[in-house]
Design a protein around this motif. Structure first.
Motif, PDB file in Angstrom:
ATOM      1  N   LEU A 111       0.594  -1.343   0.002  1.00 49.40           N
ATOM      2  CA  LEU A 111      -0.443   0.322   0.238  1.00 49.40           C
ATOM      3  C   LEU A 111       0.866   1.360   0.219  1.00 49.40           C
ATOM      4  N   ASN A 112      -0.005   1.835  -0.700  1.00 45.17           N
ATOM      5  CA  ASN A 112       1.240   3.637  -1.094  1.00 45.17           C
ATOM      6  C   ASN A 112       0.610   4.038  -0.443  1.00 45.17           C
ATOM      7  N   ASN A 113       0.579   5.207   0.385  1.00 46.49           N
ATOM      8  CA  ASN A 113       0.308   6.329   0.497  1.00 46.49           C
ATOM      9  C   ASN A 113       1.151   7.345   1.188  1.00 46.49           C
ATOM     10  N   GLN A 114       2.409   7.452   0.066  1.00 43.24           N
ATOM     11  CA  GLN A 114       3.544   8.504   0.217  1.00 43.24           C
ATOM     12  C   GLN A 114       2.621   9.927   0.151  1.00 43.24           C
ATOM     13  N   THR A 115       3.303  10.703   0.071  1.00 44.23           N
ATOM     14  CA  THR A 115       2.455  12.735  -0.268  1.00 44.23           C
ATOM     15  C   THR A 115       3.050  12.836  -1.609  1.00 44.23           C
ATOM     16  N   GLY A 116       2.471  13.971  -2.200  1.00 46.58           N
ATOM     17  CA  GLY A 116       3.522  14.995  -3.641  1.00 46.58           C
ATOM     18  C   GLY A 116       3.559  14.167  -4.418  1.00 46.58           C
ATOM     19  N   GLY A 117       2.696  13.279  -4.963  1.00 50.29           N
ATOM     20  CA  GLY A 117       2.649  12.299  -6.600  1.00 50.29           C
ATOM     21  C   GLY A 117       3.670  11.428  -6.186  1.00 50.29           C
ATOM     22  N   ALA A 118       4.311  11.006  -4.815  1.00 48.33           N
ATOM     23  CA  ALA A 118       5.697   9.861  -4.883  1.00 48.33           C
ATOM     24  C   ALA A 118       4.978   8.819  -5.313  1.00 48.33           C
ATOM     25  N   THR A 119       5.750   8.193  -5.427  1.00 45.40           N
ATOM     26  CA  THR A 119       5.514   6.335  -5.698  1.00 45.40           C
ATOM     27  C   THR A 119       6.169   5.472  -5.492  1.00 45.40           C
ATOM     28  N   ALA A 120       5.795   3.714  -5.603  1.00 44.45           N
ATOM     29  CA  ALA A 120       6.920   2.830  -5.182  1.00 44.45           C
ATOM     30  C   ALA A 120       6.660   2.062  -6.531  1.00 44.45           C
ATOM     31  N   ARG A 121       8.105   1.497  -6.515  1.00 48.40           N
ATOM     32  CA  ARG A 121       8.042   0.275  -7.252  1.00 48.40           C
ATOM     33  C   ARG A 121       8.254  -1.065  -6.452  1.00 48.40           C
ATOM     34  N   THR A 122       8.366  -2.037  -7.208  1.00 50.42           N
ATOM     35  CA  THR A 122       9.086  -3.490  -6.328  1.00 50.42           C
ATOM     36  C   THR A 122       9.989  -3.708  -8.067  1.00 50.42           C
ATOM     37  N   CYS A 123      10.898  -3.912  -7.107  1.00 50.71           N
ATOM     38  CA  CYS A 123      12.295  -4.291  -7.276  1.00 50.71           C
ATOM     39  C   CYS A 123      12.505  -5.819  -8.007  1.00 50.71           C
ATOM     40  N   THR A 124      13.162  -6.429  -8.395  1.00 52.66           N
ATOM     41  CA  THR A 124      13.633  -7.730  -8.844  1.00 52.66           C
ATOM     42  C   THR A 124      15.102  -8.186  -8.165  1.00 52.66           C
ATOM     43  N   GLY A 125      15.820  -6.887  -8.207  1.00 55.33           N
ATOM     44  CA  GLY A 125      17.451  -6.938  -7.544  1.00 55.33           C
ATOM     45  C   GLY A 125      17.214  -5.992  -6.376  1.00 55.33           C
ATOM     46  N   TYR A 126      18.328  -6.576  -5.381  1.00 56.15           N
ATOM     47  CA  TYR A 126      18.445  -5.714  -4.423  1.00 56.15           C
ATOM     48  C   TYR A 126      18.949  -4.164  -3.889  1.00 56.15           C
ATOM     49  N   ASN A 127      18.478  -3.292  -3.663  1.00 55.53           N
ATOM     50  CA  ASN A 127      18.944  -1.930  -3.397  1.00 55.53           C
ATOM     51  C   ASN A 127      18.448  -1.046  -5.005  1.00 55.53           C
ATOM     52  N   GLY A 128      16.848  -1.244  -4.924  1.00 56.88           N
ATOM     53  CA  GLY A 128      16.871  -0.783  -6.617  1.00 56.88           C
ATOM     54  C   GLY A 128      17.183  -1.522  -7.916  1.00 56.88           C
ATOM     55  N   THR A 129      17.594  -2.520  -6.942  1.00 57.13           N
ATOM     56  CA  THR A 129      18.429  -2.624  -9.369  1.00 57.13           C
ATOM     57  C   THR A 129      16.759  -3.391  -9.568  1.00 57.13           C
ATOM     58  N   GLY A 130      17.103  -4.328 -11.046  1.00 55.44           N
ATOM     59  CA  GLY A 130      16.841  -5.740 -11.790  1.00 55.44           C
ATOM     60  C   GLY A 130      15.491  -4.946 -12.649  1.00 55.44           C
ATOM     61  N   ASP A 131      14.602  -5.534 -12.432  1.00 51.21           N
ATOM     62  CA  ASP A 131      13.390  -5.384 -13.063  1.00 51.21           C
ATOM     63  C   ASP A 131      12.530  -5.001 -12.156  1.00 51.21           C
ATOM     64  N   CYS A 132      12.422  -3.153 -12.523  1.00 49.54           N
ATOM     65  CA  CYS A 132      11.797  -2.018 -11.108  1.00 49.54           C
ATOM     66  C   CYS A 132      10.307  -2.338 -11.857  1.00 49.54           C
ATOM     67  N   GLN A 133       8.782  -2.830 -11.153  1.00 55.35           N
ATOM     68  CA  GLN A 133       7.676  -2.837 -12.391  1.00 55.35           C
ATOM     69  C   GLN A 133       7.017  -1.926 -11.827  1.00 55.35           C
ATOM     70  N   GLY A 134       6.800  -1.453 -12.697  1.00 54.75           N
ATOM     71  CA  GLY A 134       5.077  -0.156 -12.426  1.00 54.75           C
ATOM     72  C   GLY A 134       5.925   0.871 -12.054  1.00 54.75           C
ATOM     73  N   PHE A 135       4.549   1.260 -11.774  1.00 55.92           N
ATOM     74  CA  PHE A 135       4.198   2.548 -10.353  1.00 55.92           C
ATOM     75  C   PHE A 135       3.118   2.506  -9.459  1.00 55.92           C
ATOM     76  N   ILE A 136       3.656   2.393  -8.222  1.00 55.91           N
ATOM     77  CA  ILE A 136       2.125   2.182  -7.314  1.00 55.91           C
ATOM     78  C   ILE A 136       1.869   3.754  -7.100  1.00 55.91           C
ATOM     79  N   GLN A 137       0.828   3.803  -7.635  1.00 49.59           N
ATOM     80  CA  GLN A 137       0.238   5.619  -7.336  1.00 49.59           C
ATOM     81  C   GLN A 137       0.397   5.856  -6.272  1.00 49.59           C
ATOM     82  N   PRO A 138      -0.324   7.076  -5.400  1.00 54.69           N
ATOM     83  CA  PRO A 138      -0.263   7.206  -4.175  1.00 54.69           C
ATOM     84  C   PRO A 138      -1.890   6.657  -3.706  1.00 54.69           C
ATOM     85  N   GLY A 139      -1.999   6.040  -2.717  1.00 61.73           N
ATOM     86  CA  GLY A 139      -3.077   6.170  -2.190  1.00 61.73           C
ATOM     87  C   GLY A 139      -4.119   4.903  -3.018  1.00 61.73           C
ATOM     88  N   TYR A 140      -2.990   4.105  -3.477  1.00 57.55           N
ATOM     89  CA  TYR A 140      -3.567   2.732  -4.339  1.00 57.55           C
ATOM     90  C   TYR A 140      -2.165   1.477  -3.319  1.00 57.55           C
TER      91      TYR A 140
END
Length: 124
Positions: free
Chosen positions: A78-107
């Protein structure tokens, strides 16, 4: 309803947010959907536990990559960041690999975290 760019079976639904002092995510009682959550957080709920009585297993507040360990199977993210910040899920450590989609705030997304090794919180 929006869809993330990649990822099979992504289930996104609109949530609501408000200011709060609690450090855990919350859902509206009886609705089955997320509602109130401390602003600025991304929450991961335990495997196959739904909203787990409003108790996530992980809560992230800072921008950047957050490594995961021992997170397998289906989880709500669940993403509840503010100001339009998004979240991504990544297959690698430290935000590397295949970073999939963008989870928008409130989703949130109901996602298999087995191949996921990090969650990336992205500034707008």
């Amino acid at each position: 309803m929006r869809k993330i760019a990649k990822g099979r079976g992504a289930d996104l639904r609109r949530g609501r947010s408000r200011h709060g002092r609690d450090v855990h995510c919350q859902r509206r009682p009886g609705s089955g959907q997320p509602a109130r959550l401390s602003l600025g957080a991304v929450c991961v709920y335990p495997q196959n536990a739904g909203w787990n009585n409003d108790r996530p297993s992980l809560v992230f507040y800072s921008y950047g990559a957050h490594n995961l360990s021992n997170q397998v199977g289906q989880h709500y993210v669940l993403n509840n960041q503010t100001g339009g910040a998004t979240a991504r899920t990544c297959t690698g450590y430290n935000g590397t690999g295949d970073c999939q989609g963008f989870i928008q705030p409130g989703y949130y997304v109901d996602k298999d975290l087995t191949p996921i090794n990090s969650i990336l919180l992205v500034r707008p």
